[in-house]
Design an enzyme around this catalytic site. Structure first.
Site, PDB file in Angstrom:
ATOM      1  N   LYS A  13       0.836  -1.210   0.000  1.00 36.90           N
ATOM      2  CA  LYS A  13       0.000   0.000   0.000  1.00 36.90           C
ATOM      3  C   LYS A  13       0.866   1.253   0.000  1.00 36.90           C
ATOM      4  O   LYS A  13       0.663   2.166  -0.806  1.00 36.90           O
ATOM      5  CB  LYS A  13      -0.936   0.012   1.228  1.00 36.90           C
ATOM      6  N   ARG A  88     -10.039   0.576   8.599  1.00 37.81           N
ATOM      7  CA  ARG A  88      -9.492  -0.746   8.863  1.00 37.81           C
ATOM      8  C   ARG A  88     -10.467  -1.618   9.640  1.00 37.81           C
ATOM      9  O   ARG A  88     -10.160  -2.760   9.930  1.00 37.81           O
ATOM     10  CB  ARG A  88      -8.251  -0.532   9.714  1.00 37.81           C
ATOM     11  N   ARG A 123      11.992  -5.239   4.724  1.00 30.68           N
ATOM     12  CA  ARG A 123      11.582  -3.836   4.593  1.00 30.68           C
ATOM     13  C   ARG A 123      12.488  -2.916   5.411  1.00 30.68           C
ATOM     14  O   ARG A 123      12.850  -3.212   6.544  1.00 30.68           O
ATOM     15  CB  ARG A 123      10.141  -3.646   5.064  1.00 30.68           C
ATOM     16  N   ARG A 156      11.124  -1.314  11.026  1.00 30.00           N
ATOM     17  CA  ARG A 156      10.013  -0.993  11.918  1.00 30.00           C
ATOM     18  C   ARG A 156       9.931  -1.992  13.064  1.00 30.00           C
ATOM     19  O   ARG A 156      10.164  -3.174  12.869  1.00 30.00           O
ATOM     20  CB  ARG A 156       8.693  -1.008  11.130  1.00 30.00           C
ATOM     21  N   ARG A 167      -0.337  -9.358  13.087  1.00 32.55           N
ATOM     22  CA  ARG A 167      -0.981  -8.318  12.254  1.00 32.55           C
ATOM     23  C   ARG A 167      -1.787  -8.959  11.140  1.00 32.55           C
ATOM     24  O   ARG A 167      -2.863  -8.477  10.778  1.00 32.55           O
ATOM     25  CB  ARG A 167       0.079  -7.367  11.689  1.00 32.55           C
TER      26      ARG A 167
HETATM   27  P1  AP5 Z   1       4.787  -1.608   1.893  1.00 30.35           P
HETATM   28  O1  AP5 Z   1       4.472  -0.786   0.698  1.00 30.35           O
HETATM   29  O2  AP5 Z   1       5.504  -0.970   3.015  1.00 30.35           O
HETATM   30  O3  AP5 Z   1       3.476  -2.371   2.409  1.00 30.35           O
HETATM   31  P2  AP5 Z   1       2.186  -1.813   3.179  1.00 30.35           P
HETATM   32  O4  AP5 Z   1       1.001  -2.457   2.543  1.00 30.35           O
HETATM   33  O5  AP5 Z   1       2.209  -0.335   3.264  1.00 30.35           O
HETATM   34  O6  AP5 Z   1       2.446  -2.529   4.588  1.00 30.35           O
HETATM   35  P3  AP5 Z   1       2.353  -1.949   6.065  1.00 30.35           P
HETATM   36  O7  AP5 Z   1       3.063  -2.955   6.945  1.00 30.35           O
HETATM   37  O8  AP5 Z   1       2.779  -0.533   6.157  1.00 30.35           O
HETATM   38  O9  AP5 Z   1       0.839  -2.069   6.306  1.00 30.35           O
HETATM   39  P4  AP5 Z   1       0.093  -2.134   7.617  1.00 30.35           P
HETATM   40  O10 AP5 Z   1      -1.274  -1.991   7.133  1.00 30.35           O
HETATM   41  O11 AP5 Z   1       0.324  -3.325   8.469  1.00 30.35           O
HETATM   42  O12 AP5 Z   1       0.786  -0.972   8.500  1.00 30.35           O
HETATM   43  P5  AP5 Z   1       0.304   0.468   8.920  1.00 30.35           P
HETATM   44  O13 AP5 Z   1       1.477   1.346   8.920  1.00 30.35           O
HETATM   45  O14 AP5 Z   1      -0.897   0.871   8.151  1.00 30.35           O
HETATM   46  O15 AP5 Z   1       5.609  -2.906   1.381  1.00 30.35           O
HETATM   47  C1  AP5 Z   1       6.096  -3.878   2.303  1.00 30.35           C
HETATM   48  C2  AP5 Z   1       7.506  -4.335   1.849  1.00 30.35           C
HETATM   49  O16 AP5 Z   1       7.391  -5.065   0.624  1.00 30.35           O
HETATM   50  C3  AP5 Z   1       8.479  -3.173   1.547  1.00 30.35           C
HETATM   51  O17 AP5 Z   1       9.759  -3.562   1.931  1.00 30.35           O
HETATM   52  C4  AP5 Z   1       8.373  -2.998   0.026  1.00 30.35           C
HETATM   53  O18 AP5 Z   1       9.567  -2.469  -0.544  1.00 30.35           O
HETATM   54  C5  AP5 Z   1       8.132  -4.433  -0.441  1.00 30.35           C
HETATM   55  N1  AP5 Z   1       7.300  -4.521  -1.637  1.00 30.35           N
HETATM   56  C6  AP5 Z   1       6.247  -3.728  -1.989  1.00 30.35           C
HETATM   57  N2  AP5 Z   1       5.710  -4.130  -3.154  1.00 30.35           N
HETATM   58  C7  AP5 Z   1       6.416  -5.225  -3.537  1.00 30.35           C
HETATM   59  C8  AP5 Z   1       6.344  -6.104  -4.667  1.00 30.35           C
HETATM   60  N3  AP5 Z   1       5.418  -5.953  -5.625  1.00 30.35           N
HETATM   61  N4  AP5 Z   1       7.235  -7.131  -4.739  1.00 30.35           N
HETATM   62  C9  AP5 Z   1       8.184  -7.304  -3.775  1.00 30.35           C
HETATM   63  N5  AP5 Z   1       8.306  -6.492  -2.694  1.00 30.35           N
HETATM   64  C10 AP5 Z   1       7.436  -5.469  -2.570  1.00 30.35           C
HETATM   65  O19 AP5 Z   1      -0.172   0.207  10.421  1.00 30.35           O
HETATM   66  C11 AP5 Z   1       0.721  -0.109  11.451  1.00 30.35           C
HETATM   67  C12 AP5 Z   1      -0.029  -0.239  12.767  1.00 30.35           C
HETATM   68  O20 AP5 Z   1      -0.640   1.020  13.119  1.00 30.35           O
HETATM   69  C13 AP5 Z   1      -1.196  -1.244  12.793  1.00 30.35           C
HETATM   70  O21 AP5 Z   1      -0.745  -2.562  13.061  1.00 30.35           O
HETATM   71  C14 AP5 Z   1      -2.085  -0.661  13.893  1.00 30.35           C
HETATM   72  O22 AP5 Z   1      -1.599  -0.995  15.166  1.00 30.35           O
HETATM   73  C15 AP5 Z   1      -1.934   0.836  13.694  1.00 30.35           C
HETATM   74  N6  AP5 Z   1      -2.941   1.405  12.757  1.00 30.35           N
HETATM   75  C16 AP5 Z   1      -2.709   2.020  11.557  1.00 30.35           C
HETATM   76  N7  AP5 Z   1      -3.860   2.417  10.979  1.00 30.35           N
HETATM   77  C17 AP5 Z   1      -4.846   2.025  11.828  1.00 30.35           C
HETATM   78  C18 AP5 Z   1      -6.268   2.129  11.767  1.00 30.35           C
HETATM   79  N8  AP5 Z   1      -6.916   2.702  10.713  1.00 30.35           N
HETATM   80  N9  AP5 Z   1      -6.996   1.617  12.802  1.00 30.35           N
HETATM   81  C19 AP5 Z   1      -6.372   1.038  13.870  1.00 30.35           C
HETATM   82  N10 AP5 Z   1      -5.040   0.903  13.989  1.00 30.35           N
HETATM   83  C20 AP5 Z   1      -4.280   1.401  12.971  1.00 30.35           C
HETATM   84 ZN    ZN Z   2       2.382   1.027   4.883  1.00 31.20          ZN
END
Ligand code: AP5
Ligand code: ZN
Length: 217
Positions: A13, A88, A123, A156, A167
């Protein structure tokens, strides 16, 4: 353009959001990045959020909805925005609807669980800008440094394997229901309903980028 990106942790994402925001000239609203900024600043919200995030659980709906509503009042959101990681849960999606904020597209990036752990373990992120790299699939130009600022990249805290698995479980239990929620809404034919698109997130980053832009036509 008002857009929601849905997908499991590690679906890409954040990676694809960088392309979308550039193409459409809209801000990326990542609730994860906002929470990590609060953690870094050591605010009361950050201190409380860190404990929850490090366990792989979700921060409470009330806190998240408050954060997003405040963010949407800022002038850069006037011509659209991209939600990354919000909504979410069903209550978050309902709060967005209740606020009367129309959404053009909901785009799901689907990636099977087996792929996720590999992606997360490699990552690296620039904690200031949120720019994301992968040591194999998307390495920075200089090892361990952000391409633009040269800042040191970090891993992270919630990318440890046991937290990633938690997660993923939380995604299946609480977030995946949004696929049906928005699918049904799109099928309802309501004038204000967003269009729903789903793409596979398997393939190279460039391939997924092309799929994303095709889906948003
Ligand atoms: P990346 O692009 O970083 O993936 P992402 O989908 O953004 O993954 P996140 O881990 O950031 O998502 P998340 O939803 O768990 O975390 P968030 O920060 O929202 O890609 C991942 C890796 O793969 C990278 O190294 C990239 O280079 C690689 N990659 C990408 N595309 C690729 C491809 N095609 N092929 C190969 N490699 C590839 O949330 C974190 C925490 O915050 C949650 O756990 C929760 O506690 C809290 N939180 C956030 N939002 C909320 C909410 N709305 N409600 C409640 N809690 C929340
Ligand atoms: Zn992300």
């Amino acid at each position: 353009m008002r857009l929601i990106l849905i997908g499991p942790p590690g679906a890409g994402k954040g990676t694809q959001a960088a392309f979308i925001k550039e193409k459409f000239g809209i801000p990326q609203i990542s609730t994860g990045d906002m929470l990590r900024a609060a953690v870094k600043a050591g605010t009361p919200l950050g201190l409380a959020a860190k404990e929850v995030m490090d366990k792989g659980q979700l921060v409470s709906d009330d806190i998240i909805i408050g954060l997003v509503k405040e963010r949407l009042t800022q002038p850069d959101c006037a011509n659209g925005f991209l939600f990354d990681g919000f909504p979410r849960t069903i209550p978050q999606a309902e709060a967005l609807q209740a606020a009367g904020i129309p959404i053009d597209f909901v785009l799901e990036i689907s990636v099977p669980d087996e792929e996720i752990v590999t992606r997360m373990s490699g990552r690296r992120v620039d904690p200031v800008s949120g720019r994301t790299y992968h040591i194999v699939y998307n390495p920075p130009k200089v090892e361990g440094k952000d391409d633009i600022t040269g800042d040191p990249l970090i891993q992270r805290d919630d990318d440890k394997e046991e937290v990633v698995l938690k997660r993923l479980a939380v995604y299946h239990a609480q977030t995946e229901a949004l696929v049906k929620f928005y699918g049904d809404l799109a099928a309802s034919g309501e004038a204000s309903a967003p269009q729903y698109r789903s793409i596979s997130g398997l393939g190279s980053i460039e391939e997924i980028k092309n799929r994303v832009f095709e889906a948003l036509k």
